[in-house]
Write a protein that holds these residues in place. Structure first.
Motif, PDB file in Angstrom:
ATOM      1  N   ALA A 139      26.941  -0.948 -20.879  1.00  0.00           N
ATOM      2  CA  ALA A 139      28.292  -0.989 -21.439  1.00  0.00           C
ATOM      3  C   ALA A 139      28.916   0.399 -21.454  1.00  0.00           C
ATOM      4  CB  ALA A 139      28.248  -1.563 -22.854  1.00  0.00           C
ATOM      5  N   HIS A 173      29.745   1.264 -17.654  1.00  0.00           N
ATOM      6  CA  HIS A 173      30.922   0.523 -17.196  1.00  0.00           C
ATOM      7  C   HIS A 173      32.180   0.996 -17.915  1.00  0.00           C
ATOM      8  CE1 HIS A 173      28.162  -1.778 -14.999  1.00  0.00           C
ATOM      9  NE2 HIS A 173      27.835  -2.671 -15.916  1.00  0.00           N
ATOM     10  N   GLY A 174      32.058   1.295 -19.211  1.00  0.00           N
ATOM     11  CA  GLY A 174      33.218   1.813 -19.934  1.00  0.00           C
ATOM     12  C   GLY A 174      33.659   3.167 -19.415  1.00  0.00           C
ATOM     13  N   HIS A 177      32.414  -6.856 -15.161  1.00  0.00           N
ATOM     14  CA  HIS A 177      31.725  -6.022 -16.153  1.00  0.00           C
ATOM     15  C   HIS A 177      32.191  -6.366 -17.564  1.00  0.00           C
ATOM     16  CE1 HIS A 177      30.980  -2.737 -12.886  1.00  0.00           C
ATOM     17  NE2 HIS A 177      30.141  -3.756 -12.792  1.00  0.00           N
ATOM     18  N   ILE A 178      33.474  -6.624 -17.727  1.00  0.00           N
ATOM     19  CA  ILE A 178      33.987  -6.976 -19.051  1.00  0.00           C
ATOM     20  C   ILE A 178      33.368  -8.278 -19.530  1.00  0.00           C
ATOM     21  CG2 ILE A 178      36.068  -7.608 -20.327  1.00  0.00           C
ATOM     22  CD1 ILE A 178      37.623  -5.715 -18.541  1.00  0.00           C
ATOM     23  N   VAL A 199      29.611  -7.521 -20.600  1.00  0.00           N
ATOM     24  CA  VAL A 199      29.420  -6.862 -21.896  1.00  0.00           C
ATOM     25  C   VAL A 199      29.872  -7.766 -23.039  1.00  0.00           C
ATOM     26  CG1 VAL A 199      29.623  -4.567 -20.893  1.00  0.00           C
ATOM     27  CG2 VAL A 199      31.671  -5.681 -21.759  1.00  0.00           C
ATOM     28  N   TYR A 207      31.874  -0.824 -24.971  1.00  0.00           N
ATOM     29  CA  TYR A 207      32.669  -0.683 -23.750  1.00  0.00           C
ATOM     30  C   TYR A 207      34.073  -0.163 -24.077  1.00  0.00           C
ATOM     31  CZ  TYR A 207      35.109  -2.175 -19.470  1.00  0.00           C
ATOM     32  OH  TYR A 207      35.865  -2.214 -18.329  1.00  0.00           O
ATOM     33  N   THR A 235      34.080   3.525 -25.373  1.00  0.00           N
ATOM     34  CA  THR A 235      33.842   4.475 -24.278  1.00  0.00           C
ATOM     35  C   THR A 235      35.062   4.608 -23.387  1.00  0.00           C
ATOM     36  OG1 THR A 235      31.509   3.800 -24.306  1.00  0.00           O
ATOM     37  CG2 THR A 235      32.261   5.061 -22.416  1.00  0.00           C
TER      38      THR A 235
END
Length: 823
Positions: free
Chosen positions: A141, A144-145, A388-389, A392, A401, A404
């Motif tokens: 997370a 990706h963030g 990705h969203i 997470v 996420y 970040t």
């Protein structure tokens, strides 16, 4: 078979241990450098993507445009040659754009190059410490963030260039300055940018057969080339690429600026490039494993070596006046998808970049800056991945996420990552400390249900809840968690002792309601104490706490002896209870652990690595023997692990259908035939007469006819008896079990799909013999030529030797199992 004896040592010859030879290298003599056709075509595809992207990233950072080409060439040649991920492509990465732009604005270009060199040296030091795998401990997370925050920052900055203006120094300033920029749009720049974005997004979606052909040309190249052609033909007045002479190329100088600021820049570039490169290398391994050829000739990434390769590339790139280098996902995906088979493709792509930088300068100077800005803006937007969203969110880490991402956009990359780490730790502590304690009544007795981990943080609430229970009662304490620290254990133990002293009873159960008991006392009065769920409880038909100890089967055997007549109704009821209990235990204990993986397999479909053909014997647990999980094996089981010859199935095509489906549809990479000791089918074959096999009268006898070639092979003088770990088999049954594995491998070769794949070199055959009593697996040596020499089954040891950078190191059982599953 010819055996070679080692040469004697003399005084004139040193007996140094030779380095391990490459598995596919020639046995001796000089090696010729050969370029595979797949590597050549893949290098061209990657070059066509990397060229415009490198210029666009250099433009976005505010660095000299040649620096992007230098970084791309060095990343391809240096990182490609010395890195540990053969198919990963390195170069200037969009994830480093914000960091580099900030360093250039603060310290200038020459100092930024020096910082890049220092970051490369830091990476070499980290590689020497072998800490590469620790980077994988960072929460996905956070990674990706961070990438999403960088993508947002890039998109906001490039939007100003798309509109014909100049970007500001930060994301906040770019947002605040956007209204004024919209009021002064440059029509030509906007038109070129719109054309670039349109082509970039629509090119991969071209329909039809013609669309499939033209889509082989990278969309980024087509978009930039098309926008350049339109700008030249229409005579549009837009800013263009201006590559100055290489003679005036800026090289690094001594770092100038505050020591802490430069150290922070070195730390930021080191962390971002290292984490991005290592995560990209892991992703490349997954892409290679998912390819049609399964990447059999491509070794897995060596992360410490990859970190060293990235460090060397950053040292060279910074010294030559290039941007920081990192592993790049877009180019790596293109390299794997184009069919690259070695690191040669990555190195060739770097060579093409060098040639383009020297020979194509006039053509590159025609590219409008708005086209490059539009290209990089789209890349930045795509870094905010919806996938990705969703991931997470499913793992309940969307807060990490979001924090970040916001921190990277509003404050900076290093600060944003630090905020993400802090929030991730807080979330983990919250989950660890979140313990729910509740009271209820069950069968007239108080039940204390504890959900979550029992740590010292939950001790006050646990103690309060325990002392509220009525004294002298039968209390059930249900612990629905996987961890209990010392403080919680002491609290529970002390209360239990006090409750028992006051005449009460306590039953402690686990998350499935199964009783947790201490060892039974040795006194006669306590001989009937429940012993379920102890660590030494026999595995055989173990149904913890689900069946009464005085159930029908146990009571009848105790009264009438083991030879008493069977009670079908009672037996059926007991079997039903076993089945229902086992399913219930799966739903409670195992299903929550495998649900995500099974959901993924349900979405993506099965892609097993091998067809595993074994006996239907209940003692063979394939997943246990092979340490495999859901989706790993396509399993076929029958009596005697037999493979009927084509055309001899006698109306039953199930085995032939499974072979065809596994080889042609699932594209498995290997087929394994697994026999075992004490096989009842082999015993029946040995005990059958000629009439039984010639005119079988039962389905079992008809099926065992397919094992007759194994009997004939064992009796034949043309075939040597199979040996097991250097010894002859213990008896005729074991000899037939071993011979049967070898014979069924020959039967497999008679199937057309198997023969075709074997000729292509895309399929391998393996023979395995499992000794049930010893719990020992034996692997047939040389199954590619089972018919040409003695068949030897060698023992599979729990430890193995693994080659790492030419050195032999001892690895444990877990590492061997992980390597086997990954391959």
């Amino acid at each position: 078979m010819t055996l070679c004896t080692p040469a004697r040592k003399t005084a004139h010859h040193k007996t140094n241990r030779p380095r391990a030879q490459r598995p596919h290298g020639p046995p001796g003599g000089p090696r010729r450098f050969r370029i595979a056709g797949a590597d050549l075509s893949a290098s061209v595809a990657v070059f066509l993507i990397a060229l415009p992207l490198s210029l666009g990233i250099a433009l976005a950072t505010g660095a000299p445009l040649q620096s992007g080409l230098v970084a791309a060439a060095v990343g391809g040649i240096v990182a490609g040659r010395f890195g540990g991920s053969p198919l990963q492509v390195s170069g200037p990465a969009a994830g480093l754009t914000v960091v580099t732009a900030e360093l250039i604005q603060r310290y200038g270009w020459r100092t930024t190059c020096a910082i890049t060199v220092l970051a490369g040296l830091a990476q070499l030091g980290l590689s020497a410490l072998r800490v590469a795998r620790s980077a994988l401990a960072v929460s996905p997370a956070i990674v990706h963030g961070m990438l999403a925050g960088i993508g947002v920052t890039i998109a906001l900055a490039q939007l100003h260039i798309v509109l014909g203006g100049t970007p500001q120094s930060s994301a906040v300033d770019n947002v605040l300055g956007l209204p004024a920029q919209l009021a002064h749009i440059h029509p030509s720049a906007l038109a070129i940018s719109a054309l670039t974005v349109t082509v970039l997004l629509s090119w991969p979606k071209l329909p039809g057969r013609a669309g499939r052909l033209v889509r082989k040309v990278p969309a980024a190249l087509v978009a930039v080339a098309g926008a350049t052609a339109v700008a030249v033909v229409a005579g549009l007045s837009v800013p263009r690429v201006d590559l100055p002479s290489w003679s005036s190329h800026a090289l690094p100088g001594l770092p100038e600026g505050p020591v802490l600021g430069i150290a922070a820049g070195v730390l930021t570039i080191t962390l971002v490039t290292s984490v991005q490169s290592l995560l990209s290398a892991v992703a490349v391994d997954k892409l290679v494993a998912a390819r049609a050829d399964r990447g059999r000739s491509i070794p897995r990434s060596h992360l410490d070596r990859e970190l060293a390769g990235q460090g060397a590339a950053n040292v060279v790139s910074g010294a030559l006046g290039g941007l920081p280098v990192a592993g790049v996902a877009v180019r790596s995906v293109a390299n794997v998808s184009a069919g690259a088979v070695s690191r040669t493709s990555t190195m060739l792509h770097g060579l093409w970049i060098v040639l383009a930088a020297l020979l194509l300068v006039p053509a590159l100077d025609l590219i409008p800056l708005a086209a490059l800005a539009a290209l990089v803006m789209v890349v930045g937007i795509q870094m905010v991945s919806i996938t990705h969203i969703r991931t997470v969110t499913r793992h309940r880490e969307v807060v990490v996420y979001a924090v970040t991402l916001a921190g990277v956009v509003l404050v900076g990359i290093l600060e944003g990552v630090a905020l993400g780490i802090a929030v991730a730790i807080a979330v983990a502590l919250h989950r660890l400390a979140r313990t729910r304690i509740s009271h209820e009544e069950r069968d007239g007795n108080p039940l204390l249900h504890v959900r979550g981990q029992l740590t010292f943080l939950a001790v006050p609430r646990l103690s309060r809840a325990l002392h509220q229970l009525p004294q002298g009662s039968h209390v059930v304490v249900e612990l629905d968690g996987s961890f209990m620290d010392h403080a919680a254990y002491e609290t529970l133990s002390e209360w239990t002792s006090g409750h028992l002293a006051r005449g009460g009873t306590v039953e402690t159960t686990g998350p499935s309601g199964a009783r947790i008991a201490e060892p039974a006392p040795a006194t006669a009065s306590d001989s009937a104490a429940p012993t379920c769920c102890r660590p030494w409880t026999p595995w055989h038909n173990h149904q913890c706490g689900e069946l009464p100890a005085d159930g029908p089967t146990a009571s009848r055997e105790g009264a009438e002896g083991p030879d008493a007549p069977a009670e079908p109704a009672e037996t059926r009821r007991t079997s039903g209870l076993h089945l229902a209990s086992g399913i219930g235990k799966f739903q409670r204990n195992t299903a929550p652990l495998v649900r995500d993986e099974l959901a993924r397999l349900a979405r993506e479909g099965q892609r097993p690595s091998q067809l595993f053909l074994t006996c239907a014997d209940s003692r063979l647990v394939t997943s246990m023997i092979t340490s495999s999980g859901p989706g790993d094996l396509f399993t076929v089981r029958n009596v005697g692990n037999l493979v009927p010859l084509p055309g001899e199935e006698s109306g039953d095509d199930s085995v032939a259908a499974a072979i065809e489906y596994a080889v042609d549809v699932l594209q498995v990479a290997s087929i394994t035939v697994c026999g075992h000791s004490g096989c009842g089918a082999m015993q029946a074959l040995l005990g059958s007469g000629p009439d039984d096999l010639a005119a079988p009268r039962t389905p079992l006898r008809r099926w065992l006819r397919h094992g007759r070639p194994s009997l004939e092979r064992m009796a034949s003088r043309r075939h040597a008896w199979a040996r097991i770990s250097g010894r002859l088999p213990a008896d005729a049954v074991e000899q037939l079990c071993l011979t049967n594995v070898v014979q069924q491998l020959e039967h497999l070769r008679a199937y057309e799909p198997v023969a075709r794949r074997l000729a292509e070199g895309s399929l391998t055959l393996h023979g395995v013999y499992f000794h049930v009593g010893e719990a020992q697996a034996y692997l047939l040596s040389g199954t590619d030529e089972v018919h040409s020499y003695d068949d030897v089954f060698t023992r599979v040891m729990p430890t193995a030797l693994a080659e790492t950078d030419g050195r032999e190191t001892q690895v444990g059982e877990a590492d061997v199992r992980e390597t086997a599953r990954a391959s």
